[in-house]
Design a protein around this motif. Structure first.
Motif, mmCIF file in Angstrom:
data_model
loop_
_atom_site.group_PDB
_atom_site.id
_atom_site.type_symbol
_atom_site.label_atom_id
_atom_site.label_comp_id
_atom_site.label_asym_id
_atom_site.label_seq_id
_atom_site.Cartn_x
_atom_site.Cartn_y
_atom_site.Cartn_z
ATOM 1 N N ILE A 82 0.901 -1.149 0.000
ATOM 2 C CA ILE A 82 0.000 0.000 0.000
ATOM 3 C C ILE A 82 0.938 1.197 0.000
ATOM 4 N N THR A 83 0.831 2.050 -1.024
ATOM 5 C CA THR A 83 1.755 3.166 -1.170
ATOM 6 C C THR A 83 1.055 4.501 -0.927
ATOM 7 N N SER A 84 1.861 5.508 -0.661
ATOM 8 C CA SER A 84 1.322 6.845 -0.437
ATOM 9 C C SER A 84 0.958 7.489 -1.773
ATOM 10 N N PRO A 85 -0.274 7.977 -1.900
ATOM 11 C CA PRO A 85 -0.671 8.617 -3.145
ATOM 12 C C PRO A 85 -0.226 10.082 -3.242
ATOM 13 N N THR A 112 -11.046 -0.190 3.436
ATOM 14 C CA THR A 112 -10.576 0.030 4.794
ATOM 15 C C THR A 112 -9.592 1.195 4.824
ATOM 16 N N ILE A 113 -9.819 2.143 5.727
ATOM 17 C CA ILE A 113 -8.879 3.252 5.902
ATOM 18 C C ILE A 113 -7.732 2.734 6.757
ATOM 19 N N VAL A 114 -6.505 2.839 6.224
ATOM 20 C CA VAL A 114 -5.338 2.299 6.919
ATOM 21 C C VAL A 114 -4.488 3.376 7.590
ATOM 22 N N CYS A 115 -4.596 4.641 7.116
ATOM 23 C CA CYS A 115 -3.801 5.719 7.691
ATOM 24 C C CYS A 115 -4.288 7.053 7.148
ATOM 25 N N MET A 116 -3.605 8.118 7.569
ATOM 26 C CA MET A 116 -3.856 9.452 7.023
ATOM 27 C C MET A 116 -2.523 10.024 6.585
ATOM 28 N N VAL A 117 -2.560 10.817 5.516
ATOM 29 C CA VAL A 117 -1.379 11.568 5.101
ATOM 30 C C VAL A 117 -1.793 13.032 5.068
ATOM 31 N N ILE A 134 -2.677 -7.270 7.008
ATOM 32 C CA ILE A 134 -1.518 -6.394 7.181
ATOM 33 C C ILE A 134 -0.376 -7.237 7.763
ATOM 34 N N VAL A 135 0.749 -7.278 7.032
ATOM 35 C CA VAL A 135 1.904 -8.065 7.457
ATOM 36 C C VAL A 135 2.957 -7.181 8.113
ATOM 37 N N LYS A 136 3.128 -5.956 7.584
ATOM 38 C CA LYS A 136 4.166 -5.082 8.119
ATOM 39 C C LYS A 136 3.779 -3.626 7.891
ATOM 40 N N ILE A 137 4.080 -2.801 8.881
ATOM 41 C CA ILE A 137 3.920 -1.359 8.770
ATOM 42 C C ILE A 137 5.324 -0.809 8.541
ATOM 43 N N LEU A 138 5.532 -0.162 7.399
ATOM 44 C CA LEU A 138 6.870 0.228 6.971
ATOM 45 C C LEU A 138 7.293 1.625 7.417
ATOM 46 N N ILE A 139 6.353 2.444 7.891
ATOM 47 C CA ILE A 139 6.639 3.834 8.234
ATOM 48 C C ILE A 139 6.235 4.106 9.681
ATOM 49 N N PHE A 147 5.499 10.568 -2.608
ATOM 50 C CA PHE A 147 4.546 9.949 -3.527
ATOM 51 C C PHE A 147 5.068 8.566 -3.926
ATOM 52 N N GLY A 148 4.209 7.553 -3.827
ATOM 53 C CA GLY A 148 4.567 6.198 -4.234
ATOM 54 C C GLY A 148 5.382 5.420 -3.217
ATOM 55 N N GLN A 149 5.687 6.014 -2.071
ATOM 56 C CA GLN A 149 6.473 5.317 -1.056
ATOM 57 C C GLN A 149 5.630 4.236 -0.383
ATOM 58 N N PRO A 150 6.159 3.008 -0.257
ATOM 59 C CA PRO A 150 5.407 1.940 0.406
ATOM 60 C C PRO A 150 5.167 2.270 1.885
ATOM 61 N N LEU A 151 3.922 2.058 2.321
ATOM 62 C CA LEU A 151 3.531 2.315 3.705
ATOM 63 C C LEU A 151 3.264 1.025 4.480
ATOM 64 N N PHE A 152 2.610 0.066 3.813
ATOM 65 C CA PHE A 152 2.224 -1.194 4.442
ATOM 66 C C PHE A 152 2.495 -2.335 3.483
ATOM 67 N N LEU A 153 2.719 -3.531 4.027
ATOM 68 C CA LEU A 153 2.753 -4.747 3.223
ATOM 69 C C LEU A 153 1.525 -5.563 3.599
ATOM 70 N N VAL A 154 0.816 -6.056 2.575
ATOM 71 C CA VAL A 154 -0.424 -6.805 2.768
ATOM 72 C C VAL A 154 -0.267 -8.176 2.122
ATOM 73 N N ASP A 155 -0.647 -9.219 2.857
ATOM 74 C CA ASP A 155 -0.687 -10.574 2.304
ATOM 75 C C ASP A 155 -2.078 -10.787 1.719
ATOM 76 N N PRO A 156 -2.175 -10.825 0.387
ATOM 77 C CA PRO A 156 -3.503 -10.929 -0.227
ATOM 78 C C PRO A 156 -4.117 -12.321 -0.183
ATOM 79 N N SER A 157 -3.360 -13.325 0.264
ATOM 80 C CA SER A 157 -3.898 -14.700 0.237
ATOM 81 C C SER A 157 -4.854 -14.982 1.372
#
Length: 157
Positions: A82-85, A112-117, A134-139, A147-157
């Motif tokens: 999930i990246t920052s728009p 789902t709202i995951v954060c605010m920028v 949600i597997v990892k919070i990167l920030i 812009f485009g910086q990864p914020l979260f890692l999500v396991d889609p399975s």
């Protein structure tokens, strides 16, 4: 801008993988250049004097050793980022007295709202736009994001 802000900016640039970042504000100019094994920061700050223009020039150097782990990269590649728009400041909570939007292990869907920028005093709710766990919070909370910086890692399975 104090030394702690500058140190946080250096860490942020080192983690982002950018080769050069320039920041110019009204009274300070910062250039951060990263190399393969070295991180160099030059800070030029205008001293507040009445009749003279005496710039302060200093260098903060920090040695960074990149560690590339092929197994870890392969493990991460199965996750969706999930990246920052937008460019702004990342916040995990809607306000300081409220709980965080999501934690590691939480299930999210595309709405789902995951954060605010926060950008220019506007708080933008960021939706997951993907379903999974949600597997990892990167920030860290309160950290500047690009812009485009990864914020979260999500396991889609």
């Amino acid at each position: 801008m104090d030394i702690k802000d500058i140190q946080n900016l250096i860490k942020f640039v080192a983690k982002s993988g950018a080769s050069e970042v320039k920041l110019e504000m009204e009274d300070i100019k910062i250039t951060i250049k990263t190399g393969s094994e070295r991180l160099e920061t030059t800070i030029l700050q205008q001293a507040p004097m009445v009749n003279t223009q005496m710039p302060f020039a200093g260098t903060i150097s920090q040695v960074e050793t990149p560690i590339v782990d092929a197994v870890a990269k392969e493990e991460i590649s199965k996750y969706v980022e999930i990246t920052s728009p937008i460019i702004g400041t990342f916040y995990r909570k809607p306000s300081p007295d409220k709980p965080v939007f999501v934690e590691v292990g939480d299930m999210v869907n595309s709405e789902t709202i995951v954060c605010m920028v926060e950008a220019m005093k506007l708080f933008n709710e960021i939706e997951a736009e993907v379903s999974g766990k949600i597997v990892k919070i990167l920030i860290e909370d309160g950290t500047p994001v690009e812009f485009g910086q990864p914020l979260f890692l999500v396991d889609p399975s």
